[in-house]
Design a protein around this motif. Structure first.
Motif, PDB file in Angstrom:
ATOM      1  N   SER A  65       0.849  -1.190   0.000  1.00 33.03           N
ATOM      2  CA  SER A  65       0.000   0.000   0.000  1.00 33.03           C
ATOM      3  C   SER A  65       0.881   1.235   0.000  1.00 33.03           C
ATOM      4  O   SER A  65       1.948   1.233   0.598  1.00 33.03           O
ATOM      5  N   PHE A  88      -5.631  -4.752  -6.885  1.00 34.30           N
ATOM      6  CA  PHE A  88      -6.367  -3.884  -5.963  1.00 34.30           C
ATOM      7  C   PHE A  88      -7.166  -4.724  -4.987  1.00 34.30           C
ATOM      8  O   PHE A  88      -7.845  -5.689  -5.347  1.00 34.30           O
ATOM      9  N   ALA A  89      -7.050  -4.342  -3.728  1.00 33.02           N
ATOM     10  CA  ALA A  89      -7.894  -4.913  -2.679  1.00 33.02           C
ATOM     11  C   ALA A  89      -7.900  -3.912  -1.526  1.00 33.02           C
ATOM     12  O   ALA A  89      -6.878  -3.288  -1.241  1.00 33.02           O
ATOM     13  N   HIS A  90      -9.033  -3.744  -0.902  1.00 33.41           N
ATOM     14  CA  HIS A  90      -9.112  -2.910   0.295  1.00 33.41           C
ATOM     15  C   HIS A  90      -9.188  -3.836   1.495  1.00 33.41           C
ATOM     16  O   HIS A  90     -10.142  -4.603   1.646  1.00 33.41           O
ATOM     17  N   GLY A 148      -7.859   0.495   7.680  1.00 31.12           N
ATOM     18  CA  GLY A 148      -8.146   0.091   6.312  1.00 31.12           C
ATOM     19  C   GLY A 148      -7.020   0.529   5.398  1.00 31.12           C
ATOM     20  O   GLY A 148      -6.454   1.612   5.558  1.00 31.12           O
ATOM     21  N   PHE A 149      -6.660  -0.335   4.444  1.00 32.12           N
ATOM     22  CA  PHE A 149      -5.566  -0.036   3.526  1.00 32.12           C
ATOM     23  C   PHE A 149      -5.960  -0.450   2.114  1.00 32.12           C
ATOM     24  O   PHE A 149      -6.540  -1.521   1.903  1.00 32.12           O
ATOM     25  N   ASP A 150      -5.600   0.383   1.152  1.00 35.42           N
ATOM     26  CA  ASP A 150      -5.748   0.029  -0.256  1.00 35.42           C
ATOM     27  C   ASP A 150      -4.485  -0.692  -0.709  1.00 35.42           C
ATOM     28  O   ASP A 150      -3.395  -0.105  -0.723  1.00 35.42           O
ATOM     29  N   THR A 157      -2.422  -1.834  -3.626  1.00 37.03           N
ATOM     30  CA  THR A 157      -2.338  -1.482  -5.042  1.00 37.03           C
ATOM     31  C   THR A 157      -1.259  -2.261  -5.784  1.00 37.03           C
ATOM     32  O   THR A 157      -1.207  -2.228  -7.015  1.00 37.03           O
TER      33      THR A 157
END
Length: 321
Positions: A42, A63-65, A96-98, A100
């Motif tokens: 991230s 991509f995943a949150h 929470g983290f994106d 990438t």
């Protein structure tokens, strides 16, 4: 199993379901040394879709949150490892983290002498060193992030870097992980890993890499200089002068620029002393400059595949012109 035994087992299962005490069998937890690993990064996107770092090790966009909301339970589990009985209550807050970027490590791949989780850390740490960007690896999965939605099994997630606060090490980090960053990591990943076998370099590198998680600017600047002290080993006498001479000789050619750098390094080390001994908060630029000195020194070691020697650097420093 005989039919009567199967029936008894089924009845027992139904009885436990009615009582609310039934616990489905869970598969044993995966071991990171025996499954493919997918490190979620991230902080920045990739400038290209995919890049091969070495055989069995690929970095690619995804991509995943990943969310870690707070849930509360109010009764102890009936036995060790069992879930808490209801009621449960959601609470405000959480993390929470994106994700990438994904670093994919094949099950059979062991490109360095590090274990497999630390292989992912090494890739991330090299990216942080090269880009100066606030990258982190919140979780590692045993299933590729893009494959999780259609997977018939739940992924195993290992939490790695979850602290909410992270110091930046440069004022203007890049907006993407560029091809030139990835090429440097590819060229350094295997060839530079043997330097970690040296206890001094290993400690210096890990101290610098973990300084971004320090709880205050004062602690961060102390850790940045601890990395430099461990790398150059200036001894116990005239530490400021010796360390400044070593760093200036290591990073600059002889001449006026090196003389000015020596004075600048001395002032920066004084800021470290004020933080350590007088609890003074360093200025933002002093912290960034200290990080930059450590980054340049460690990068030069990795590029040259060699470690600095204080005696040789002091002799070089005396050759003032």
């Amino acid at each position: 199993m005989a039919e009567s035994q199967k029936s008894d087992a089924l009845l027992e299962k139904w009885r436990k379901i009615e009582e609310g005490t039934f616990e489905p069998e869970r598969p044993p937890p995966a071991h990171p040394e025996r499954v493919p690993l997918y490190g979620g990064i991230s902080g920045l996107p990739l400038a290209i879709p995919e890049f091969v770092l070495c055989d069995g090790l690929v970095i690619r966009e995804t991509f995943a949150h990943v969310m870690a909301p707070y849930l509360m339970a109010f009764a102890k589990p009936k036995k060790r490892g069992a879930p808490h009985p209801s009621p449960w209550k959601a609470a405000r807050g959480g993390l929470g983290f994106d994700i990438t970027v994904e670093v994919a490590l094949a099950q059979s791949s062991r490109p360095t002498g590090l274990d497999r989780l630390n292989t992912l850390w090494w890739v991330l740490a090299l990216l942080r060193l090269k880009t100066g960007a606030p990258l982190r690896m919140p979780v590692v999965s045993d299933i590729a992030f893009a494959a999780i939605p259609s997977s018939s099994v739940e992924p195993n997630l290992w939490t790695i870097e979850m602290p909410p606060r992270q110091f930046r090490t440069i004022r203007h980090p890049p907006k993407e992980i560029l091809t030139e960053h990835l090429e440097w990591v590819r060229d350094t990943l295997v060839a530079g890993a043997p330097l970690l076998d040296d206890a001094g370099f290993n400690r210096a590198f890990q101290t610098f890499d973990s300084a971004i998680w320090a709880h205050s600017p004062g602690s961060a600047v102390i850790m940045a200089w601890a990395s430099l002290e461990t790398l150059f080993r200036p001894g116990r006498r005239q530490i400021t002068k010796t360390l400044a001479s070593c760093i200036a000789a290591f990073l600059y050619p002889a001449g006026p620029e090196r003389d000015r750098a020596y004075q600048w390094i001395e002032r920066l080390y004084e800021a470290r002393g004020n933080a350590a001994h007088a609890a003074q908060v360093p200025e933002a630029q002093q912290l960034l400059d200290s990080f930059e000195l450590a980054r340049r020194s460690l990068s030069k070691c990795l590029d040259s595949r060699s470690l600095p020697e204080a005696e040789e650097l002091l002799a070089r420093w005396k050759e003032r012109r």
